[in-house]
Scaffold this active site. Structure first.
Site, PDB file in Angstrom:
ATOM      1  N   GLU A   1       7.142  43.276   9.004  1.00  0.00           N
ATOM      2  CA  GLU A   1       8.481  43.544   9.532  1.00  0.00           C
ATOM      3  C   GLU A   1       9.520  43.397   8.425  1.00  0.00           C
ATOM      4  O   GLU A   1      10.550  44.074   8.428  1.00  0.00           O
ATOM      5  CB  GLU A   1       8.803  42.572  10.678  1.00  0.00           C
ATOM      6  CG  GLU A   1       8.084  42.897  11.977  1.00  0.00           C
ATOM      7  CD  GLU A   1       8.588  42.035  13.129  1.00  0.00           C
ATOM      8  OE1 GLU A   1       9.663  41.420  12.986  1.00  0.00           O
ATOM      9  OE2 GLU A   1       7.913  41.977  14.160  1.00  0.00           O
TER      10      GLU A   1
ATOM     11  N   ASP B   1       7.886  37.795  22.606  1.00  0.00           N
ATOM     12  CA  ASP B   1       8.645  37.558  21.373  1.00  0.00           C
ATOM     13  C   ASP B   1       9.686  36.453  21.530  1.00  0.00           C
ATOM     14  O   ASP B   1      10.086  36.099  22.647  1.00  0.00           O
ATOM     15  CB  ASP B   1       9.344  38.863  20.972  1.00  0.00           C
ATOM     16  CG  ASP B   1       9.565  38.970  19.467  1.00  0.00           C
ATOM     17  OD1 ASP B   1       9.419  37.952  18.761  1.00  0.00           O
ATOM     18  OD2 ASP B   1       9.879  40.076  18.998  1.00  0.00           O
TER      19      ASP B   1
END
Length: 616
Positions: free
Chosen positions: A438, A383
């Site tokens: 998300e 990430d």
């Protein structure tokens, strides 16, 4: 009510299946021996024209049938030593046929055939050489620059342009220069009305009855990931590099500047990004196993810190037959080996989140990758990469190489878009690079994404590679109906498909869970049944002998009336998951053949999912 593509459109698509060829239009030299142009044509509908003008500058134009999809657009590259955007002299040309078959582990299909004609044009200036390599295929046109001279090459910029007709309808992704993560919604309007500024790949254009998707393919550490910059005064997109200079040597081959061209079905079903990518560097792919994953963080952000919470998701995945769980940020070295052992006993693999800075050095990967593998971790979600620069591309190449060595699958978040790497490095299961679920986690004041965002992605972001949208979040803040949300498991392609809602949410919806327990993440074929970017997307995907349908819409309630002519001969049973009168998902089953049509009433922003099984 929407009908299938016309017989004429289907005939054009069938004709375009033939391999393209390149033939010279003319080689008429001007008095100074410089000006020339060449016609690039094929058996399909795609053609182009490469032209060298009297000033020694190159332009390229492209057509689909009789429609100009790209006006004459500048080519060229500028190095620290030479400006190859002008003053060029033609020095030769060579041609070859390209025929390749290859496999991938993800994508619209796993078995691929690429047919194209390739011409290499050689130009010289001041004793240095520029080669422009052009491929024409039934589904598009692509080119790249090659600087074969020995020694280090420092590229200061490109003169590459895309002069799309100003009247073209466009779907453009505003590019965030700060985050460089591709997590915006598309702007929709004509090129003439688009704002000046930077836009990320891919960019989709509708010109007459033709479509064109501009993207980039075969990026590696020799270059940075480019983007498009629109000058609204000229309606021209210029290619922008992420760094003040790209350094490579000896010699340089740039990524492919890629245009997928055709009717909407051709563009949607095209494999051009992987056709142009380098062949696989992984000989043994038996350890690479796509699948569905339960992901706890979306419904409970603290759950990755708890071993018991992760075991709960392991138990759920095991009960439902899902292949993986993903443990996000917050997990502990103290209990991860216990979790992976627990999951292994139940037949569930474990993915683990890591921040990219944790593994940015070779010494860190040499230490941590064997450790992760010894624990039994199947893959890594890496990430916060947030860069298209060449240094980050060098990091990607290092991670690809080391993860293959230690047999760890990969999923990148906060990352650049894929550019065909799923062929070169088949352990790359997915990439975020999307405004995904998300952003739908429930919280006060949160507004749902525009429904058109959902129906644009199947024709833009997801066409350049696997997309980790993390779909099917029934308790999210969303515009989609329940059946449309379920359909995202088919409409959106990803090698690892993270279903992000809670255990309780899925278990309270047994009909929906029944579909999720059957839907694959690996596809043998994909067909566009019906679509209009921003309005609707109806995709059929085949796994073995079974077809799955996913349909999503944006806007008012309607009746979808879809052909089933993608089916083979014989009798089929279709089970449809659709929105009932009370908004809850219901199912119905009927017998159909390839000549049947499927009519489904859908509510506002609705859709349906379906499974088709051969019965005779």
């Amino acid at each position: 009510m929407h009908t299938a593509r016309s017989k004429v459109t289907r005939a054009v698509a069938a004709l375009a299946c033939a391999a393209a060829v390149l033939v010279p239009l003319r080689a008429a030299a001007a008095s100074d021996g410089r000006a020339q142009d060449w016609r690039l044509t094929g058996k399909g509908q795609v053609s182009g024209e490469l032209k060298l003008n009297n000033e020694g500058a190159l332009t390229l134009a492209a057509r689909h049938g009789s429609t100009t999809v790209l006006r004459p657009s500048g080519l060229g590259i500028r190095t620290a030593e030479t400006d190859f955007s002008k003053g060029l002299r033609f020095a030769g040309r060579s041609d070859r046929k390209v025929h390749e078959t290859y496999t991938t582990t993800t994508g619209r299909r796993t078995q691929h055939t690429s047919d194209a004609s390739e011409s290499t044009f050689t130009f010289r200036k001041d004793g240095r050489t520029l080669k422009v390599v052009i491929r024409v295929s039934a589904d598009g046109l692509a080119y790249r620059y090659v600087l074969p001279d020995k020694g280090t090459v420092t590229v200061l910029g490109e003169s590459t342009e895309y002069a799309v007709p100003p009247s073209a309808d466009s779907f453009l992704l505003p590019y965030d220069n700060g985050r460089q993560d591709y997590e915006s919604a598309h702007d929709h309007g004509t090129v003439a009305d688009a704002k000046s500024g930077d836009y990320g790949y891919p960019s989709l254009f509708h010109i007459g009855s033709s479509w064109m998707l501009i993207e980039e393919a075969d990026l590696n550490s020799s270059y940075g990931g480019s983007r498009l910059t629109l000058d609204s005064a000229t309606d021209r997109f210029k290619l922008t590099l992420p760094d003040p200079a790209e350094v490579s040597g000896p010699g340089l081959t740039t990524p492919w500047r890629t245009m997928v061209i055709g009717d909407l079905a051709t563009v949607t079903e095209s494999d051009l990004p992987t056709d142009l990518a380098a062949p696989s560097k992984v000989a043994d792919t038996s350890w690479i196993k796509p699948g569905r994953a339960a992901w706890s963080w979306w419904s409970d952000g603290q759950s990755p810190t708890s071993l018991d919470a992760q075991k709960k998701f392991v138990d759920f995945a095991a009960r439902e037959g899902w292949e993986y769980i993903l443990v996000d940020s917050g997990w502990s070295n103290d209990w991860m080996p216990e979790l992976t052992a627990y999951a292994k006993e139940k037949g569930v693999g474990v993915w683990a989140w890591v921040r990219w800075q944790t593994i940015d050095q070779q010494s860190e990967r040499d230490r941590l990758f064997p450790q992760y593998k010894s624990w039994g971790i199947a893959g890594l979600k890496i990430d916060f990469l947030e860069s298209d620069g060449q240094d980050r591309m060098r990091w990607y190449d290092g991670v690809f190489k080391d993860s293959a060595k230690h047999q760890l699958m990969l999923n990148f978040h906060g990352a650049t878009i894929p550019r065909g790497q799923e062929r070169t490095w088949p352990q790359m299961m997915s990439v975020e690079a999307v405004k995904g679920a998300e952003g739908t986690r429930p919280k006060p004041g949160r507004q749902p994404f525009p429904a058109a965002h959902y129906t644009t992605l199947p024709f833009t972001r997801n066409l350049i590679g696997p997309m980790d949208f993390t779909p099917v979040t029934f308790t999210g803040v969303r515009p989609t109906s329940d059946a449309a949300e379920l359909a995202l498991s088919v409409v959106y392609e990803s090698g690892v498909q993270h279903f992000a809602d809670s255990v309780e949410s899925y278990e309270s919806r047994p009909l929906e869970l029944k579909f999720l327990n059957q839907v694959p993440t690996v596809w043998d074929d994909t067909k566009l049944v019906d679509g209009d970017p921003g309005d609707r997307a109806v995709l059929a995907r085949r796994s073995g002998d079974t077809w799955y349908l996913g349909a999503i819409t944006s806007g008012e309630a309607r009746t979808l009336d879809e052909p089933l002519n993608f089916l083979g001969k014989g009798d089929w049973r279709i089970e449809v998951w659709k929105d009932g009168p009370d908004g809850k998902v219901v199912t119905e089953t009927q017998e159909v053949t390839a000549t049947s049509r499927l009519k489904v009433d859908v509510p506002k922003n609705g859709g349906f999912a379906a499974k088709l099984t051969k019965t005779g």
